[in-house]
Motif scaffolding. Structure first.
Motif, mmCIF file in Angstrom:
data_model
loop_
_atom_site.group_PDB
_atom_site.id
_atom_site.type_symbol
_atom_site.label_atom_id
_atom_site.label_comp_id
_atom_site.label_asym_id
_atom_site.label_seq_id
_atom_site.Cartn_x
_atom_site.Cartn_y
_atom_site.Cartn_z
ATOM 1 N N LYS A 90 36.940 18.155 63.842
ATOM 2 C CA LYS A 90 36.092 18.834 62.857
ATOM 3 C C LYS A 90 36.131 18.161 61.488
ATOM 4 O O LYS A 90 35.094 17.839 60.920
ATOM 5 C CB LYS A 90 36.517 20.305 62.701
ATOM 6 N N SER A 91 37.340 17.977 60.971
ATOM 7 C CA SER A 91 37.454 17.386 59.633
ATOM 8 C C SER A 91 36.916 15.957 59.641
ATOM 9 O O SER A 91 36.260 15.520 58.690
ATOM 10 C CB SER A 91 38.913 17.414 59.150
ATOM 11 N N SER A 92 37.171 15.233 60.720
ATOM 12 C CA SER A 92 36.666 13.856 60.826
ATOM 13 C C SER A 92 35.142 13.838 60.806
ATOM 14 O O SER A 92 34.532 12.982 60.155
ATOM 15 C CB SER A 92 37.160 13.205 62.115
ATOM 16 N N VAL A 147 46.100 21.241 60.579
ATOM 17 C CA VAL A 147 46.073 20.583 59.273
ATOM 18 C C VAL A 147 45.217 21.391 58.295
ATOM 19 O O VAL A 147 45.612 21.640 57.159
ATOM 20 C CB VAL A 147 45.546 19.139 59.404
ATOM 21 N N THR A 148 44.061 21.823 58.764
ATOM 22 C CA THR A 148 43.152 22.613 57.921
ATOM 23 C C THR A 148 43.580 24.078 58.019
ATOM 24 O O THR A 148 43.450 24.689 59.071
ATOM 25 C CB THR A 148 41.691 22.451 58.400
ATOM 26 N N ARG A 149 44.104 24.630 56.915
ATOM 27 C CA ARG A 149 44.649 25.991 57.001
ATOM 28 C C ARG A 149 43.967 26.971 56.065
ATOM 29 O O ARG A 149 44.322 28.149 56.015
ATOM 30 C CB ARG A 149 46.164 25.948 56.762
ATOM 31 N N ILE A 174 31.174 23.664 55.449
ATOM 32 C CA ILE A 174 32.420 24.432 55.448
ATOM 33 C C ILE A 174 33.345 23.925 56.545
ATOM 34 O O ILE A 174 32.977 23.922 57.722
ATOM 35 C CB ILE A 174 32.132 25.938 55.636
ATOM 36 N N ASP A 175 34.514 23.450 56.138
ATOM 37 C CA ASP A 175 35.538 23.026 57.099
ATOM 38 C C ASP A 175 36.431 24.229 57.375
ATOM 39 O O ASP A 175 36.821 24.937 56.446
ATOM 40 C CB ASP A 175 36.359 21.864 56.528
ATOM 41 N N LEU A 176 36.712 24.467 58.632
ATOM 42 C CA LEU A 176 37.472 25.666 59.004
ATOM 43 C C LEU A 176 38.673 25.304 59.864
ATOM 44 O O LEU A 176 38.670 24.287 60.557
ATOM 45 C CB LEU A 176 36.565 26.621 59.798
HETATM 46 MG MG MG Z 1 40.698 19.950 60.300
#
Ligand code: MG
Ligand code: GDP
Ligand code: NA
Length: 354
Positions: free
Chosen positions: A50-52, A70-72, A144-146
């Motif tokens: 997702k983040s990538s 990682v994404t919190r 939006i990154d989740l």
């Molecule tokens: Mg992430």
């Protein structure tokens, strides 16, 4: 021309969204402005990419990525396209006077700001981090990154975390204005994809879901993703887009975005399986597709957004009357900003009609 007007409309929408988030959804009857405006959210399992994908859409390295959770905290990311030749910078809502020119520092600040609220644990928080990027090299979008959907709590997490994350993600993607990037790693069975499952639930007709298959490069030898990418397995209204992000080894070797994009393009152009789809694959194509879709959605929504904005102008005026003018307190100033933005939106819209 019309394109320029549309660009300024999207710019205004970004600003209104930002102002509304500062203010918080102040309840009330019906839809708030924030709920009426389009956003794009990434949904998927942990480490699905997702983040990538978000980084690739933006074309800059700035998000914490890696294995595990990682994404919190939700990251609300607004991209503002600026004039050619202007310098690119980023700005956080929690540190409004500080302009970040270095995207490695942006990543560090996201990590630090995550820890400030959640501690250095594996806890999550619903409180979003707000980041704006101003650049001539982006398209106007709010992304939006989740945190990733998980199936089990790990050491240091409460058992409720599985449901907590799902509830948090759902609260973003169930809104009818949310465009869903459903991220599914191609090296796992897409039939069991958490992203597709949740997207189907909140968007049964698939009109606001984009299927994104990541990790095409690390599928088992002898398998491919053509049934999915050509829409035979999981038909969505929008075409699936296949992506090759940087691997963990690439991240460790600090392969940069430009090299990563070149590698991704080459991957599709030279691929025996996907070569015939090359022009419709990859992160740059996904960014273009999203931007076009957003413009279509905004065009369709202009009448209802304007109706809402006109109502909001009245409501905001009433609120300003109630708290008194001139505005001294912070929340008053924010209301005033929204009012100004609403007026500006109204103006641009009327020009658009003329
Ligand atoms: Mg992430
Ligand atoms: P998130 O947890 O869903 O946000 O996923 P991340 O973007 O943090 O990626 C998780 C891990 O998968 C990282 O080590 C990435 O390098 C790796 N990864 C993501 N996408 C791809 C891909 O398309 N190919 C390969 N080989 N690795 C990927
Ligand atoms: Na991850």
């Amino acid at each position: 021309g019309k394109m320029a007007t549309m660009k300024s409309l999207i710019g205004l929408i970004n600003k209104i969204q930002r102002a509304c988030t500062v203010l918080g959804d102040h309840g009330g009857e019906g839809m708030s402005l924030w709920e009426a405006l389009p956003t794009v959210a990434v949904v998927g399992g942990q480490s699905s990419g997702k983040s990538s994908v978000l980084e690739s859409v933006v074309g800059r390295d700035f998000l914490p990525r890696g294995s595990g959770i990682v994404t919190r905290r939700p990251l609300v990311l607004q991209l503002h396209k600026t004039e050619e030749g202007t310098t690119e910078y980023a700005e956080f809502l929690h540190a409004p006077k500080k302009k970040f020119a270095d995207f490695a520092a942006v990543r560090k600040e996201i990590e630090d700001e995550t820890d400030r609220i959640t501690g250095k644990s594996k806890q999550i928080s619903n409180i979003p981090i707000q980041l704006s990027i101003y650049s001539p090299n982006v398209v106007n979008l709010t992304l939006i990154d989740l945190p990733g959907l998980t199936k089990v709590a790990v050491e240091g997490q409460p058992d409720s975390i599985v449901q907590d994350i799902e509830n948090m993600v759902r609260s973003y993607v169930e809104k009818p204005n949310c465009i869903i990037l459903a991220i599914s790693p191609a090296n796992q069975d897409i039939a069991t994809s958490d992203a597709i499952k949740l997207a189907r639930e909140v968007d049964p007709t698939g009109e606001r879901t984009f299927g994104v298959a990541t990790k095409l490069d690390i599928m088992d030898k002898g398998t491919d993703c053509l049934d999915v990418l050509e829409g035979r397995s999981y038909r969505l209204q929008h075409p699936w887009v296949g992506i090759v992000n940087r691997s963990q080894a690439d991240i460790n070797k600090r392969v940069d975005m430009i090299a990563a994009r070149r590698k991704e393009r080459e991957y599709f152009e030279t691929s025996p399986e996907y070569g015939h789809l090359a022009s419709r694959m990859g992160s740059e194509y996904l960014a273009k597709l999203l931007s076009q879709h957003l413009e279509t959605v905004i065009r369709q929504k202009i009448p209802s957004i304007v109706a809402l904005i006109n109502k909001s102008i009245d409501e905001i005026n009433a609120e300003l009357d109630r708290i008194g003018r001139p505005i001294a307190v912070d929340s008053g100033a924010q209301l005033y900003t929204i009012l100004e933005l609403c007026r500006a939106f109204d103006r641009v819209f009327k020009e658009h009609l003329d």
